[in-house]
Motif scaffolding. Structure first.
Motif, PDB file in Angstrom:
ATOM      1  N   GLU A   1      -1.539  -0.765   9.014  1.00 44.10           N
ATOM      2  CA  GLU A   1      -1.207  -0.539   7.608  1.00 44.10           C
ATOM      3  C   GLU A   1       0.306  -0.449   7.456  1.00 44.10           C
ATOM      4  OE1 GLU A   1      -3.294   2.967   6.551  1.00 44.10           O
ATOM      5  OE2 GLU A   1      -5.221   2.000   6.350  1.00 44.10           O
ATOM      6  N   ASP A   2       0.812  -0.983   6.349  1.00 46.68           N
ATOM      7  CA  ASP A   2       2.254  -0.959   6.104  1.00 46.68           C
ATOM      8  C   ASP A   2       2.769   0.456   5.882  1.00 46.68           C
ATOM      9  OD1 ASP A   2       2.312  -3.710   6.317  1.00 46.68           O
ATOM     10  OD2 ASP A   2       1.874  -3.975   4.181  1.00 46.68           O
ATOM     11  N   GLU A   3       1.968   1.291   5.225  1.00 45.03           N
ATOM     12  CA  GLU A   3       2.361   2.674   4.949  1.00 45.03           C
ATOM     13  C   GLU A   3       1.319   3.622   5.550  1.00 45.03           C
ATOM     14  OE1 GLU A   3       5.096   3.568   3.767  1.00 45.03           O
ATOM     15  OE2 GLU A   3       5.867   1.696   2.926  1.00 45.03           O
ATOM     16  N   PRO A   4       1.766   4.719   6.108  1.00 40.51           N
ATOM     17  CA  PRO A   4       0.836   5.621   6.791  1.00 40.51           C
ATOM     18  C   PRO A   4       0.223   6.662   5.850  1.00 40.51           C
ATOM     19  CG  PRO A   4       3.051   6.419   7.078  1.00 40.51           C
ATOM     20  CD  PRO A   4       3.157   5.143   6.259  1.00 40.51           C
ATOM     21  N   THR A   5      -0.757   7.377   6.360  1.00 44.09           N
ATOM     22  CA  THR A   5      -1.257   8.594   5.719  1.00 44.09           C
ATOM     23  C   THR A   5      -0.467   9.768   6.286  1.00 44.09           C
ATOM     24  OG1 THR A   5      -3.476   7.695   5.456  1.00 44.09           O
ATOM     25  CG2 THR A   5      -3.257  10.092   5.378  1.00 44.09           C
ATOM     26  N   ILE A   6       0.044  10.616   5.411  1.00 45.08           N
ATOM     27  CA  ILE A   6       0.866  11.748   5.856  1.00 45.08           C
ATOM     28  C   ILE A   6       0.187  13.059   5.473  1.00 45.08           C
ATOM     29  CG2 ILE A   6       3.086  12.921   5.616  1.00 45.08           C
ATOM     30  CD1 ILE A   6       4.390  10.270   5.189  1.00 45.08           C
ATOM     31  N   GLN A   7       0.012  13.935   6.449  1.00 47.19           N
ATOM     32  CA  GLN A   7      -0.528  15.281   6.231  1.00 47.19           C
ATOM     33  C   GLN A   7       0.569  16.308   6.465  1.00 47.19           C
ATOM     34  OE1 GLN A   7      -3.887  15.361   8.964  1.00 47.19           O
ATOM     35  NE2 GLN A   7      -5.298  15.068   7.275  1.00 47.19           N
TER      36      GLN A   7
ATOM     37  N   MET B   1       0.851  -1.192   0.000  1.00 49.35           N
ATOM     38  CA  MET B   1       0.000   0.000   0.000  1.00 49.35           C
ATOM     39  C   MET B   1       0.887   1.243   0.000  1.00 49.35           C
ATOM     40  SD  MET B   1      -2.844   1.188   2.798  1.00 49.35           S
ATOM     41  CE  MET B   1      -3.760  -0.328   2.519  1.00 49.35           C
ATOM     42  N   LYS B   2       0.583   2.175  -0.836  1.00 44.81           N
ATOM     43  CA  LYS B   2       1.408   3.363  -0.961  1.00 44.81           C
ATOM     44  C   LYS B   2       1.036   4.395   0.106  1.00 44.81           C
ATOM     45  CE  LYS B   2       2.292   2.989  -5.915  1.00 44.81           C
ATOM     46  NZ  LYS B   2       2.205   3.659  -7.220  1.00 44.81           N
ATOM     47  N   THR B   3       2.037   5.195   0.478  1.00 44.92           N
ATOM     48  CA  THR B   3       1.794   6.265   1.430  1.00 44.92           C
ATOM     49  C   THR B   3       0.874   7.320   0.817  1.00 44.92           C
ATOM     50  OG1 THR B   3       3.989   5.922   2.331  1.00 44.92           O
ATOM     51  CG2 THR B   3       2.913   7.992   2.882  1.00 44.92           C
ATOM     52  N   ILE B   4      -0.100   7.761   1.605  1.00 49.52           N
ATOM     53  CA  ILE B   4      -1.038   8.784   1.142  1.00 49.52           C
ATOM     54  C   ILE B   4      -0.594  10.128   1.700  1.00 49.52           C
ATOM     55  CG2 ILE B   4      -3.430   9.550   1.156  1.00 49.52           C
ATOM     56  CD1 ILE B   4      -4.231   6.640   1.613  1.00 49.52           C
ATOM     57  N   PHE B   5      -0.358  11.112   0.811  1.00 46.83           N
ATOM     58  CA  PHE B   5       0.061  12.441   1.233  1.00 46.83           C
ATOM     59  C   PHE B   5      -1.122  13.399   1.125  1.00 46.83           C
ATOM     60  CE2 PHE B   5       4.144  10.601   0.316  1.00 46.83           C
ATOM     61  CZ  PHE B   5       4.994  11.202   1.241  1.00 46.83           C
ATOM     62  N   VAL B   6      -1.344  14.176   2.168  1.00 48.80           N
ATOM     63  CA  VAL B   6      -2.359  15.229   2.155  1.00 48.80           C
ATOM     64  C   VAL B   6      -1.660  16.532   2.484  1.00 48.80           C
ATOM     65  CG1 VAL B   6      -4.513  16.068   3.131  1.00 48.80           C
ATOM     66  CG2 VAL B   6      -4.121  13.603   2.904  1.00 48.80           C
ATOM     67  N   LEU B   7      -1.680  17.493   1.563  1.00 50.80           N
ATOM     68  CA  LEU B   7      -0.996  18.768   1.755  1.00 50.80           C
ATOM     69  C   LEU B   7      -2.005  19.805   2.220  1.00 50.80           C
ATOM     70  CD1 LEU B   7       1.499  20.570   1.490  1.00 50.80           C
ATOM     71  CD2 LEU B   7       0.851  20.975  -0.891  1.00 50.80           C
TER      72      LEU B   7
ATOM     73  N   VAL C   1       6.149  27.734   9.534  1.00 57.82           N
ATOM     74  CA  VAL C   1       5.942  26.526  10.334  1.00 57.82           C
ATOM     75  C   VAL C   1       5.499  25.399   9.409  1.00 57.82           C
ATOM     76  CG1 VAL C   1       4.608  25.444  12.179  1.00 57.82           C
ATOM     77  CG2 VAL C   1       5.330  27.828  12.399  1.00 57.82           C
ATOM     78  N   MET C   2       6.185  24.273   9.506  1.00 58.95           N
ATOM     79  CA  MET C   2       5.768  23.064   8.800  1.00 58.95           C
ATOM     80  C   MET C   2       5.486  21.985   9.838  1.00 58.95           C
ATOM     81  SD  MET C   2       7.701  20.748   5.880  1.00 58.95           S
ATOM     82  CE  MET C   2       7.306  21.895   4.554  1.00 58.95           C
ATOM     83  N   GLU C   3       4.327  21.380   9.719  1.00 54.37           N
ATOM     84  CA  GLU C   3       3.961  20.288  10.614  1.00 54.37           C
ATOM     85  C   GLU C   3       3.570  19.076   9.773  1.00 54.37           C
ATOM     86  OE1 GLU C   3       1.152  19.270  14.484  1.00 54.37           O
ATOM     87  OE2 GLU C   3       1.195  21.287  13.633  1.00 54.37           O
ATOM     88  N   ILE C   4       4.209  17.949  10.052  1.00 60.49           N
ATOM     89  CA  ILE C   4       3.913  16.701   9.358  1.00 60.49           C
ATOM     90  C   ILE C   4       3.270  15.731  10.344  1.00 60.49           C
ATOM     91  CG2 ILE C   4       4.881  14.707   8.163  1.00 60.49           C
ATOM     92  CD1 ILE C   4       6.971  16.453   6.972  1.00 60.49           C
ATOM     93  N   THR C   5       2.115  15.225   9.967  1.00 61.18           N
ATOM     94  CA  THR C   5       1.399  14.252  10.789  1.00 61.18           C
ATOM     95  C   THR C   5       1.348  12.923  10.049  1.00 61.18           C
ATOM     96  OG1 THR C   5       0.030  16.005  11.743  1.00 61.18           O
ATOM     97  CG2 THR C   5      -0.755  13.750  11.985  1.00 61.18           C
ATOM     98  N   MET C   6       1.854  11.884  10.675  1.00 64.45           N
ATOM     99  CA  MET C   6       1.895  10.563  10.067  1.00 64.45           C
ATOM    100  C   MET C   6       0.979   9.630  10.865  1.00 64.45           C
ATOM    101  SD  MET C   6       5.241   8.402   8.889  1.00 64.45           S
ATOM    102  CE  MET C   6       6.038   8.624  10.470  1.00 64.45           C
TER     103      MET C   6
END
Length: 303
Positions: free
Chosen positions: A213-219, A1-7, A292-297
């Motif tokens: 899940e093997d890969e996370p959702t990243i915001q 499963m591919k990582t899902i990126f949400v910007l 400010v950059m915030e990454i949520t995994m």
């Protein structure tokens, strides 16, 4: 499963006065917008887990020196007729623009904004015996215009202010900060976040439960903060207390207390560095933009 990126990109590019604080600061004592307040308060929760998911956060602060400024000067002119009023204010503006060009500001970096044109009135009085009659009369017209200039760090702000005063332009309405390389700033911060992310993933691998899940959702959220919203005001003074009696029943003397003027000033109060995983340009004394950059995994259990 591919990582899902949400910007989640929030570019607050209505960037305003800071090192060159302008009269806009007087509009409000403390101007914290909701974005700044939300980022500057509360603890930074690096890890949170529930029975359904595990959430990991990385937050980076970047203090960036500005590339250019946009300053707004305000001026007004009064005269008996509109034509005379407009001619006088244009003469002052043209003189100021010529002086600005000598400082290195180009014609296409200047703009004149017509604000208002209105009639003005005054009062005249005449005395008839014991009666004083006051009448309101037409005194002419007033025109207000703003001169907006864009200039880089190579132009001295002090010199520009002095040139403006030569043409009786004293109202510095606001100063905007401009950064021309937001994409480069984003890329730099993302690279730093990626390094921290690799470290965090290695730490997390021991704790991620089986069945996730093997890969996370990243915001990813990216916010540019205006210095104007980060100014506070204060007054510093000590004063004595005075008690007095003003009873005209026993005395024909009255006590009048006149207060001295207490100066009010402003100071820059940027984001609290506490709670950030990484601060870029942490030791700079320069007042500029804060990014400010915030990454949520987020790892969720497989359904």
């Amino acid at each position: 499963m591919k990582t899902i990126f949400v910007l989640l990109g929030i570019f607050s590019l209505s960037i305003s006065s800071a090192q060159h604080g302008a009269n806009e600061l007087y509009r409000s004592g403390e101007k914290y917008n909701s974005t700044v307040y939300q980022l500057n308060n509360g603890e930074h929760q690096r890890v949170s887990q529930t029975k359904n998911e595990a959430v990991y956060r990385i937050k980076i602060l970047n203090n960036v020196k500005t590339d250019a400024y946009i300053v707004t000067f305000g001026l007004n002119q009064e005269a008996k007729s509109v034509k005379e009023c407009n001619a006088k204010i244009n003469q002052r503006i043209q003189g100021f623009k010529s002086a600005a060009k000598n400082l290195g500001i180009k014609e296409d970096e200047m703009y004149v904004d017509f604000i208002t044109q209105n009639k003005i009135y005054d009062y005249v009085s005449e005395t008839q015996g014991s009666q004083v009659k006051v009448n309101q009369v037409d005194a002419g017209f007033e025109i207000k215009k703003n001169v907006i200039l864009r200039f880089s760090n190579q132009v001295s702000f002090d010199d520009l202010v002095e040139k403006a005063s030569d043409f009786e332009i004293h109202n510095i309405i606001k100063v905007d900060y401009v950064n021309l390389n937001a994409d480069k700033i984003y890329e730099q911060m993302f690279e730093e976040a990626h390094k921290l992310l690799q470290i965090r993933k290695n730490q997390m691998s021991k704790h991620i439960e089986e069945g996730s899940e093997d890969e996370p959702t990243i915001q990813i959220s990216f916010v540019a903060l205006s210095p104007t919203s980060q100014y506070k005001t204060f007054q510093a003074f000590e004063t004595s207390e005075l008690s007095y009696s003003n009873n005209s029943r026993y005395s024909d003397k009255h006590v009048i207390r006149q207060e001295e003027r207490k100066s009010k000033t402003f100071y820059y109060d940027g984001l609290n560095p506490q709670g950030f995983d990484k601060i870029i340009n942490a030791n700079t004394p320069v007042v500029g933009m804060q990014y400010v950059m915030e990454i949520t995994m987020t790892y969720r259990k497989k359904q």
